[in-house]
Design an enzyme around this catalytic site. Structure first.
Site, PDB file in Angstrom:
ATOM      1  N   GLY A 247      22.247  94.669  17.395  1.00 11.86           N
ATOM      2  CA  GLY A 247      21.199  94.977  18.369  1.00 11.86           C
ATOM      3  C   GLY A 247      21.541  94.361  19.713  1.00 11.86           C
ATOM      4  O   GLY A 247      22.710  94.293  20.106  1.00 11.86           O
ATOM      5  N   SER A 248      20.521  93.865  20.376  1.00 11.24           N
ATOM      6  CA  SER A 248      20.715  93.380  21.743  1.00 11.24           C
ATOM      7  C   SER A 248      21.572  92.118  21.838  1.00 11.24           C
ATOM      8  O   SER A 248      22.023  91.762  22.917  1.00 11.24           O
ATOM      9  CB  SER A 248      19.355  93.107  22.374  1.00 11.24           C
ATOM     10  N   THR A 249      21.773  91.429  20.707  1.00 11.77           N
ATOM     11  CA  THR A 249      22.644  90.248  20.764  1.00 11.77           C
ATOM     12  C   THR A 249      24.083  90.664  21.086  1.00 11.77           C
ATOM     13  O   THR A 249      24.915  89.817  21.405  1.00 11.77           O
ATOM     14  CB  THR A 249      22.636  89.470  19.431  1.00 11.77           C
ATOM     15  N   PHE A 250      24.326  91.954  21.011  1.00  6.37           N
ATOM     16  CA  PHE A 250      25.665  92.492  21.294  1.00  6.37           C
ATOM     17  C   PHE A 250      25.899  92.644  22.793  1.00  6.37           C
ATOM     18  O   PHE A 250      27.011  92.858  23.253  1.00  6.37           O
ATOM     19  CB  PHE A 250      25.803  93.844  20.584  1.00  6.37           C
ATOM     20  N   LYS A 251      24.807  92.572  23.551  1.00  8.50           N
ATOM     21  CA  LYS A 251      24.891  92.919  24.975  1.00  8.50           C
ATOM     22  C   LYS A 251      25.782  91.981  25.775  1.00  8.50           C
ATOM     23  O   LYS A 251      26.379  92.371  26.788  1.00  8.50           O
ATOM     24  CB  LYS A 251      23.477  92.982  25.569  1.00  8.50           C
TER      25      LYS A 251
END
Lengths: 634, 383
Positions: free
Chosen positions: A327-331
């Site tokens: 999810g957004s932790t990949f950003k």
């Protein structure tokens, strides 16, 4: 007179006949006794060597001495896996006259379940007649004494004193340590170690116990003993001592491990705490857990069924085997790839109207109204999806994948545990090879927000966060800190980590974005700010969708997580590091079907981070007072 | 025989005369063998007199006194009371059979309060005396008559069947073989033996069916001890291992590993020869056999010197009984015969066999002492 003469003649005839018969009888008896001598000659001269060997085999018994299994302690010497004295009842089928009757008699003295009896019967059938089979373990002192007293009525039943593995922390450490259990047929087939043949010998079946089984196991010694006909040892003829197993010290801090498990509570999830400078894993909790002690004892089928049927998967070691969309932790990874590729400058803004269009496909931002104009730091702070759609479109999947891999995502980290999963970082080649299809631009967009094909393990997320926090050093996660006898095990610590070749300024921008998430006004996780005195934490929330949201649902309003059945709710993620100005610890938290990252995962991570900073295990030498006191105790 | 020159004695001998005629050689030989037994029992108890060696020595001592007492009794008294003796023994056998049927399980003895009397042991002697008396009056022609042979055959068969029913295969074998030997020395024509032997062989399948399961097992295991190496074959196998590992010179006194580590069952009773073989090797075994042969030879010598038929037959009967003990036991422990529970005479621990043997030697000695008395054809002191 004539009759008298006749008598004497007849007497003479009779005497003659008697003498002849006497000779006949004497001859027969001589012949028979000669046959005895011949037989004696055959047994004692011709076959003497063979019988001599047989006699020695009768008399001399080679017995293996199982070495004590190495202890496992935490970084401060707190025991995690130890050996307790264990009395057990064994049965040797060749010495038992009636098995059923003997077991009946035994059952009057100690409790024997039907399961026990079935297992004993099965094992007795499988093993050779002289191999002792364990009937029951962990006898109390009273039970042991009762069996001893009744020994004359229980031929073939033996008491034996062994060591049983005990895990004092139980559920808390079960996923790291694993457990030991009986040797299976496969184990036997794959190993020549005679120790495995010992009745009731246990080997590591999961976790550290399995990974380091050979060093923990030690080397078996042996003793030659003279035994009598019922197998009782008369005296020892020779003895060769074995080597006890190596003691392993883990990098885990037991106190932190407990806090991590408590923080997760009833949720199904995992928390990983890592030293960002060394890669040492300080805590790695996976909930719900199981009690490794129960496995060592042997589970009943009901217990086993309960464990297996639990949807929260207590048997799964989630930090290394759970694969979730980041999810957004990949950003952060996407941002770093963008900066390195130069497809966007940090201060350049992207306008977010709440959705993004590519061709005739529409991609939604998590915030319906949109974020307006956002630069990179703000895009991280608010976790704006549209910004990352745009960046991902400019980058293309291959450059994203490259950066993700450099930060340790998508492949096994090589931590000292069995069963680690790799996760998946897709790229064009992968799609062509595996799905036999070309990569679509839209798929890059989805990848840009950490969804789609991408999966990572929580441990990988911790590694990624550590590498961001430590200025781009390729630390690797380790679990075993040192071993008192095997220097190889601590060598990993000594090698300085390689530089990933990421520009420091780029990392600063990403770190700044993560700081804003927690500390900035309006950050997605501003509720988890640390108390002033502990310094500041930087982090990133993530919410990984596990279901597809249809157009119709989007129009009528996305159903709230709380209204969905548990298994369809989003996974909640949070990665963080602290202290911000001098990073030392990374904490990654994944709560399965937890809902939102900021609401569920971030508070858990915060609690663990606070405790980590308070205890500050990385800066405390393991040769502390704790260790010293434990050593004298032993 | 060469002793016809002296006159036969009609009257009773004086006690001094009797004592003068006692053969101390025989007593010495018997004592030597018994001493070997004491040595082995001492070893079997790991170098202790108790629990076996001391009791055995006392029994033997009492036995020798009894032997001497019996040897003083005029042989004609033995003859006179032979049938009565036999009848008593037979009644007792029936008694234990009835008692065994009524009571629980097999019982082979009668409890007489002071000691336990095993009628089958008594019968071994009684049968010898009875057959000897029966054949005493028979000349060469008489023993050719089948009708004359039927009563003694029944005299053998009755106790043999009763003993077999107990069930004691070993003793039944001894009674029958002892009886057959008396038939032989009494001069029964050889063709009768061969005919009966042939019929007997034909009867083997019938007898087989009559055997108890454990007896069948013993026979089968004897034929193939590996059939059940931990069950019934265990005795034989372990015994052979112990004997074989003793080699030519043995492992040394009290150093027999198999016997002392309890691999060898019953090493103080039926399997004591094995222990001797393990500790003293073949040399020890042959030496003991040599001692036995000397006793047997002495028995034959007594028979040959005796001038009345009754004494000859009794001497041969007793000697043969002794021979059967020796042969069956040793053949049994070496795996040549099934394990039938016959002890090694004078050596195995146990009171009943010792008693039988001492009575036997007492009677034998009486034959020797009274070798020159005159016995009428019909039995008795005159005529």
């Amino acid at each position: 007179m004539s009759s008298s003469l006749g008598n004497s003649r007849r007497d003479a005839d009779l005497s003659k006949l008697f003498s002849r018969r006497l000779v006949l009888l004497g001859g027969a008896q001589t012949l028979m006794l000669s046959s005895l001598v011949a037989r004696m000659y055959y047994l004692q001269v011709i076959e003497a060597d063979r019988y001599h060997t047989l006699a020695e085999e009768n008399r001399i018994n080679l017995r293996l001495l199982p070495p004590p299994r190495g202890r496992i302690v935490d970084r401060f010497g707190v025991p995690l896996a130890i050996n307790h004295q264990n009395f057990r009842v064994l049965i040797v089928s060749e010495q038992v006259k009636e098995l059923d009757a003997t077991l009946d008699r035994l059952a009057k003295i100690i409790t024997l379940t039907e399961t026990d009896r079935h297992r004993v019967m099965r094992e007795l059938k499988r093993k050779r007649r002289f191999v002792p089979v364990p009937v029951r373990e962990n006898l109390t002192w009273e039970e042991m004494a009762a069996v001893q007293v009744n020994a004359p009525d229980l031929p073939g039943v033996q008491i034996d004193e062994g060591l049983a593995r005990v895990y004092p922390l139980g559920e808390n450490t079960s996923h790291i340590l694993g457990y030991v259990s009986s040797v299976s047929e496969d184990d036997l087939a794959n190993s020549t170690d005679p120790l495995l043949q010992l009745p009731g010998f246990r080997i590591g079946k999961a976790g550290v116990e399995r990974q380091f089984d050979r060093v923990l196991r030690g080397k078996g010694g042996n003793t030659q003993v003279e035994v009598n006909a019922v197998g009782r040892v008369i005296r020892e003829l020779s003895r060769e001592e074995g080597e006890s197993g190596v003691e392993l010290a883990l990098s885990i801090d037991t106190r932190l491990q407990r806090v991590a498990a408590d923080a997760i509570g009833e949720e199904s999830g995992t928390v990983v705490v890592m030293d960002v400078m060394t890669g040492e894993v300080l805590a790695m909790a996976s909930q719900p857990a199981y009690d490794a002690n129960a496995f060592t004892r042997g589970l009943s089928s009901e217990e086993w069924k309960t464990l297996v049927s639990n949807p929260k998967g207590p048997l799964a070691n989630k930090p290394i085997a759970g694969q979730y969309a980041p999810g957004s932790t990949f950003k952060m990874v996407v941002a770093l790839a963008a900066l390195e590729a130069g497809v966007i400058r940090p201060e350049q803004t992207v306008s977010c109207p709440g959705h993004y269009e590519l061709g005739n496909a529409k991609f939604h931002c998590w915030k319906k109204g949109g974020h307006g104009s956002v630069d990179m730091v703000n895009a991280l702070k608010h976790s704006c999806d549209v910004y990352f759609y745009e960046v991902a479109r400019r980058l293309g999947i291959d450059r994203i994948a490259d950066m993700a891999r450099r930060f340790g995502l998508g492949s096994v980290t090589g931590i000292d545990l069995p069963g680690e999963k790799g996760g998946l970082i897709p790229d064009r080649n992968w799609k062509r090879a595996v799905m036999n299809d070309v990569w679509h631009a839209g798929e890059s967009l989805v990848a840009g927000i950490g969804q789609g094909y991408i999966t990572t393990t929580p441990l990988q997320l911790a590694v990624m966060t550590a590498r961001i926090a430590n200025g781009g050093l390729a630390v690797k996660p380790t679990l075993v800190r040192q071993s008192n006898r095997d220097p190889r095990l601590s060598a990993a610590d000594l090698k300085p980590p390689k530089d990933l070749g990421v520009v420091r300024q780029h990392l600063s921008i990403v770190q700044q974005g993560m700081w804003e998430v927690v500390n900035g006004p309006g950050g997605t996780a501003q509720k988890v700010r640390l108390p002033e005195e502990l310094g500041q934490m930087a982090g990133k929330t993530g919410t990984a969708q596990v279901r597809r949201i249809s157009k119709a649902e989007r129009d009528t309003g996305v159903i709230k997580n709380e209204d969905l059945p548990w298994e369809r709710r989003d996974h909640a993620l949070f990665v963080s590091f602290a202290p911000y100005d001098n990073p030392r610890y990374a904490v990654a938290c994944v709560i399965e079907h937890g809902g939102g990252g900021s609401a569920v995962a971030a508070p858990i991570a915060r609690r663990v981070m606070i405790e980590t900073l308070k205890l500050d295990p990385a800066r405390h030498s393991p040769a502390s007072a704790v260790t010293a006191s434990l050593k004298t105790e032993r | 025989m060469g002793f016809r020159s002296t006159r036969l004695r009609k009257g009773e001998m004086t006690l001094t005369e009797k004592l003068w005629h006692i053969s101390w050689t025989l007593i010495l030989l018997v004592t030597m063998v018994a001493s070997v037994g004491f040595l082995m029992l001492y070893s079997a108890a790991e170098g202790n007199l108790s629990p076996w060696a001391d009791k055995q020595m006392i029994r033997f001592g009492v036995g020798v006194v009894f032997l001497l007492f019996l040897s003083m009794i005029d042989i004609r008294h033995f003859m006179r009371y032979a049938y009565a003796f036999y009848t008593v023994a037979l009644v007792l056998l029936v008694a234990v059979e009835v008692k065994g049927t009524i009571g629980m399980g097999a019982q082979r003895w009668v409890d007489l309060g002071l000691f336990q009397l095993q009628p089958s042991e008594l019968m071994k002697i009684a049968l010898v005396l009875t057959l000897a008396r029966y054949f005493h009056g028979a000349d060469v022609d008489t023993v050719r008559r089948i009708s004359f042979l039927i009563p003694p055959a029944l005299l053998i068969a009755m106790p043999a069947v009763l003993v077999l029913k107990q069930p004691d295969l070993g003793t039944a074998m001894m009674l029958m073989m002892g009886g057959v030997v008396l038939f032989l020395v009494a001069g029964v024509p050889l063709w009768i033996f061969f005919s009966v032997g042939a019929v007997g062989l034909a009867a083997v399948p019938v007898v087989w069916e009559m055997l108890r399961d454990y007896q069948k097992n013993r026979v089968l295991t004897f034929l193939d001890p590996d059939r059940d190496p931990l069950g019934t074959g265990y005795h034989i196998t372990q015994s052979k291992i112990a004997l074989g590992s003793g080699g030519v010179f043995g492992k040394g006194y009290m150093l027999g590993t198999q016997s002392h580590l309890d691999f060898l069952p019953e090493h103080q009773t039926d399997f004591i020869f094995t222990m001797l073989g393990e500790e003293f090797g073949m040399v020890g075994g042959v030496t003991l056999l040599g001692l036995y042969v000397l006793i047997l030879a002495y028995g034959f010598y007594i028979a040959a010197r005796c001038r009345h038929h009754f004494g000859r037959l009794v001497a041969i009967g007793v000697t043969t009984t002794f021979f059967l003990y020796v042969f069956i036991n040793i053949a049994m422990v070496m795996g040549l015969l099934p394990v039938v529970g016959i002890p090694l005479p004078l050596i195995s621990y146990g009171g009943t066999a010792m008693m039988t043997l001492m009575i036997g030697f007492g009677v034998l000695m009486s034959v020797h002492v009274h070798r020159d008395v005159q016995i009428s054809r019909s039995g008795g002191f005159d005529d």
